[in-house]
Scaffold this motif. Sequence first.
Motif, PDB file in Angstrom:
ATOM      1  N   SER A 167      -2.432   4.781   6.424  1.00 49.82           N
ATOM      2  CA  SER A 167      -1.550   5.526   7.009  1.00 49.82           C
ATOM      3  C   SER A 167      -2.470   6.606   7.871  1.00 49.82           C
ATOM      4  O   SER A 167      -3.294   6.784   8.366  1.00 49.82           O
ATOM      5  CB  SER A 167      -1.823   6.298   5.559  1.00 49.82           C
ATOM      6  N   VAL A 168      -1.382   7.364   7.975  1.00 51.45           N
ATOM      7  CA  VAL A 168      -1.731   7.816   9.208  1.00 51.45           C
ATOM      8  C   VAL A 168      -2.156   9.563   8.288  1.00 51.45           C
ATOM      9  O   VAL A 168      -1.158  10.745   8.081  1.00 51.45           O
ATOM     10  CB  VAL A 168      -1.325   8.523  10.020  1.00 51.45           C
ATOM     11  N   MET A 169      -3.242  11.046   8.807  1.00 58.00           N
ATOM     12  CA  MET A 169      -2.779  12.017   8.707  1.00 58.00           C
ATOM     13  C   MET A 169      -2.567  12.616   9.498  1.00 58.00           C
ATOM     14  O   MET A 169      -3.372  12.701  10.804  1.00 58.00           O
ATOM     15  CB  MET A 169      -3.813  12.519   8.165  1.00 58.00           C
ATOM     16  N   LEU A 215     -12.062  -2.987   4.336  1.00 52.37           N
ATOM     17  CA  LEU A 215     -11.442  -2.127   3.355  1.00 52.37           C
ATOM     18  C   LEU A 215     -10.099  -3.217   2.932  1.00 52.37           C
ATOM     19  O   LEU A 215     -10.163  -3.244   1.891  1.00 52.37           O
ATOM     20  CB  LEU A 215     -11.304  -1.420   3.786  1.00 52.37           C
ATOM     21  N   ASN A 216      -9.354  -3.789   3.243  1.00 49.33           N
ATOM     22  CA  ASN A 216      -8.422  -4.668   2.612  1.00 49.33           C
ATOM     23  C   ASN A 216      -8.602  -5.577   1.980  1.00 49.33           C
ATOM     24  O   ASN A 216      -8.321  -5.870   0.982  1.00 49.33           O
ATOM     25  CB  ASN A 216      -7.098  -5.265   4.092  1.00 49.33           C
ATOM     26  N   ALA A 217      -9.887  -6.083   2.252  1.00 51.14           N
ATOM     27  CA  ALA A 217     -10.498  -7.163   1.372  1.00 51.14           C
ATOM     28  C   ALA A 217     -11.029  -6.759   0.408  1.00 51.14           C
ATOM     29  O   ALA A 217     -10.900  -7.417  -0.558  1.00 51.14           O
ATOM     30  CB  ALA A 217     -11.652  -7.886   2.024  1.00 51.14           C
ATOM     31  N   GLN A 218     -10.930  -5.385   0.098  1.00 54.67           N
ATOM     32  CA  GLN A 218     -12.047  -5.014  -1.201  1.00 54.67           C
ATOM     33  C   GLN A 218     -10.525  -4.379  -2.057  1.00 54.67           C
ATOM     34  O   GLN A 218     -10.990  -4.068  -2.675  1.00 54.67           O
ATOM     35  CB  GLN A 218     -12.683  -3.885  -0.696  1.00 54.67           C
ATOM     36  N   GLY A 219      -9.637  -4.346  -1.683  1.00 53.47           N
ATOM     37  CA  GLY A 219      -7.816  -4.120  -2.018  1.00 53.47           C
ATOM     38  C   GLY A 219      -7.992  -2.073  -1.426  1.00 53.47           C
ATOM     39  O   GLY A 219      -7.147  -1.813  -2.328  1.00 53.47           O
ATOM     40  N   ARG A 220      -8.382  -2.221  -0.730  1.00 55.36           N
ATOM     41  CA  ARG A 220      -8.484  -0.338  -0.024  1.00 55.36           C
ATOM     42  C   ARG A 220      -7.402  -0.677   0.808  1.00 55.36           C
ATOM     43  O   ARG A 220      -7.254  -1.550   1.245  1.00 55.36           O
ATOM     44  CB  ARG A 220     -10.127   0.057  -0.215  1.00 55.36           C
ATOM     45  N   GLU A 221      -7.447   1.133   0.860  1.00 58.60           N
ATOM     46  CA  GLU A 221      -6.476   0.579   2.259  1.00 58.60           C
ATOM     47  C   GLU A 221      -6.988   2.903   2.765  1.00 58.60           C
ATOM     48  O   GLU A 221      -7.691   3.178   2.457  1.00 58.60           O
ATOM     49  CB  GLU A 221      -4.787   1.390   1.765  1.00 58.60           C
ATOM     50  N   ILE A 222      -7.033   2.068   4.668  1.00 60.06           N
ATOM     51  CA  ILE A 222      -8.039   2.684   5.683  1.00 60.06           C
ATOM     52  C   ILE A 222      -6.892   4.416   4.929  1.00 60.06           C
ATOM     53  O   ILE A 222      -5.577   3.692   6.071  1.00 60.06           O
ATOM     54  CB  ILE A 222      -8.160   2.150   6.593  1.00 60.06           C
ATOM     55  N   ASN A 234       2.953   4.970   6.434  1.00 62.63           N
ATOM     56  CA  ASN A 234       2.878   6.006   5.772  1.00 62.63           C
ATOM     57  C   ASN A 234       1.997   7.740   6.150  1.00 62.63           C
ATOM     58  O   ASN A 234       1.599   7.205   6.637  1.00 62.63           O
ATOM     59  CB  ASN A 234       2.120   5.744   4.400  1.00 62.63           C
ATOM     60  N   VAL A 235       2.785   8.669   6.329  1.00 61.21           N
ATOM     61  CA  VAL A 235       1.791   9.931   6.963  1.00 61.21           C
ATOM     62  C   VAL A 235       1.665  10.898   5.812  1.00 61.21           C
ATOM     63  O   VAL A 235       2.407  10.894   4.895  1.00 61.21           O
ATOM     64  CB  VAL A 235       3.343   9.969   7.457  1.00 61.21           C
ATOM     65  N   ILE A 236       0.530  11.248   6.529  1.00 58.12           N
ATOM     66  CA  ILE A 236       0.149  12.480   5.431  1.00 58.12           C
ATOM     67  C   ILE A 236       0.860  13.808   6.204  1.00 58.12           C
ATOM     68  O   ILE A 236       0.135  14.196   7.511  1.00 58.12           O
ATOM     69  CB  ILE A 236      -0.670  12.541   4.659  1.00 58.12           C
TER      70      ILE A 236
END
Length: 760
Positions: free
Chosen positions: A392-394, A369-376, A411-413
């Motif tokens: 990032s963590v929920m 996903l990072n290679a596609q410009g996205r974040e998990i 980053n956290v939610i």
Amino acid sequence: MPKTTSFLIIFLMYFFTSNNPFAQSIDIIPKPVSVVMSQEKFTLNSATSIILPSATLRKNAQFLQEALHSLTPFSFPILENTSANFILISIDTAKVAQKEGYQLSITKNEIKIIGHDEAGVFYGIQSLIQVAYQAQNKGFNLAACRIEDYPRFPYRGLHLDVGRHFFPISFLKKYIDLLAFYKINTFHWHLTDDQGWRIEIKKYPHLQSVAAFRNETIIGHKKDFPHRFDGKKYGGFYSQDEVKSLVKYASEKYVNVIPEIEMPGHASAALAAYPHLGCVGASYKTATFWGVFDDVFCAGNDSTFTFLQDVLSEILPLFPSKYIHIGGDECPKARWKVCPKCQKRMKDEHLADEHELQSYFIRKIEKFLNAQGREIIGWDEILEGGLSPNASVMSWRGEAGGIAAAKQKHNVIMTPESHLYLDYYQSLHADEPTAAASFTPLSKVYSYEPFSTELNHEDEQYIKGVQANIWTEYTPQPEQVEYMVFPRALALSEIAWSPKTHKNYADFLSRLRQHRSILQQKKVNFFDRFEEITYHFSMEKSGKSIIHFSTTLPNAKIHYTVDGKTPTPSDKVFKNQLIIDKSTTLKAQIFVGKNAYGKVFEQAFEYHKAVAKNVILKHQPKTNYNPDKPFALTNGLTGNARYNNSQWVGFSGEDLEATIDLESMQSISKVGLNLLKYHWQRMWEPNVLIFLVSEDGIAYKEVYRTSNFPANGINQIRAKITPTKARFIKVQAENKGIIPAGEYGAGVKAWLLIDEIYVE
């Protein structure tokens, strides 16, 4: 002080109180950062126009036009030049520095909305619309004010699970409208689970024909046994065109849609369509009941990652969201432990255990996903075995996961189950619709604070926001979703948007009362008894139960009876406290004048010789089943079958040993306790339950033993024994220990739940 000056001050104080209909505080939710009222008014009428200096805000202008026209008989033309009685919308980053922030000023002749950006203008419009709703019965005279406003957190989320139950696009649009109205900017769309795959993937058509459907659905709660099913095929999925349409619709309301594709667990539906992706490779079925299942994606099979990357490659063009949610929660390791491919993967990658294998799985998806410009983003279980570099963590299992992730600079939610799971009961009345469990009233949601005291100021920057979740095992219809979500979602909006210093529950309720009519006009089936009786029980050493009742409902009185009869306005009025010192049934009812509000409160008290006697426990109870009150096991109150009234005491994998000192020699002829048995909730009966008695607390003799607990639910043990003299009672219950193979939750610790040790 001169009399004229004194009179002027008194006059002005009077003028700016609630006696002046145009000087009241306005009832906006979430509460703005700053509101300054004045005595003027702006009147919406046939001459009112919307002034649009920039074409970039045309959609916002049209949204405002349509919203106001739906509330009034006026058309609100959109013009380029100013005129009298106008509403001006514009962007000015110099005047409004904060992202998504806005200024709203209402004077006698004009309304101005200035945003930092398009989203800020939109939120200013939403505040204006809320003011307009409240002016419907005032001749469309809007209270004059100046508002400065911006959000506390950039991420303000509400979730919806469509895997367990499928909801039409029309309802999802209504849901998004309500999010936007209360300035919630993220829709977390839970699209796949064991019970259904809900999004079209063209490369894998069996996801539509097989995984999107289940053969039948469980009836009632999963704790009920034996399980019953409706025998009806159930399912559905969203086409990619429908998804595109909904995402576009949400973007126009400044709501970001985050898709969730569950992995590596909660995969039963996908495995039913493509069984080679599982460790067993046998015949799988889309799940027909609720829970956590051992069958997960095989982490040792390369085709698993090919499949998931193919799925994500079709997902990404549909969702512009930076975040893609990959689940990561509740993934049992039982299949991986015996799967040759998974074990080989662990050996080849030098992984210490199956938790590290899950981390490997997540990192591999993250890299793609990072290679596609996205974040998990994932649930807090993705911390286990090591957190992926950019994840990032929920944090849902409490705050610990979020705190740990923030300290690692991730980053956290914050979305803790204890406060922000909206599939939990919001009332303890027995006739509430079936829900998951627990008890999360509106007041508890509102009380949540995302910044933990365990975080220092530097780490707080990684807490990006909050989210509430609604899982839909027990909410098959849109109306039920609305009932569970609203008005608790309004409390969420205030947590996420308003400054911490502005939070005040009484003030929130005052504004919420005004929003009742708004929710009704929007045809929201909301829970409207949020001011029902709240109560607190405490027990004195003397054996007296002290009861405190309260309600937030204005001008209300609580009438009660202690003889089991339904209260009327002529019965006693609760004042400061109520004392119970014998077995009885207490009932209470809120009245405003002679009109009853809400439902009748009812609580039975069972007095016996152990009431208010100290209990010494060998092992301490765990988590939610550790009542923080004295005499929890000897207070004359019993736990309910929904185990959500704070009376049950629970032990996870540990035995019960409780010793009661009756404080004097007593004649004992009956002993007992209440025991909760729900195998489908991992709550097991003990292998054996033993009662022993002693005169001196040293030498004990057994008086009762049983291994028979036939009831699914509450087993009420009341055993007659040969009358004997004793001062001390010892209760021993041998925990089931590890749940045996073939049972739900096999391999994990069993819960032993008891309540009210009874001695007579």
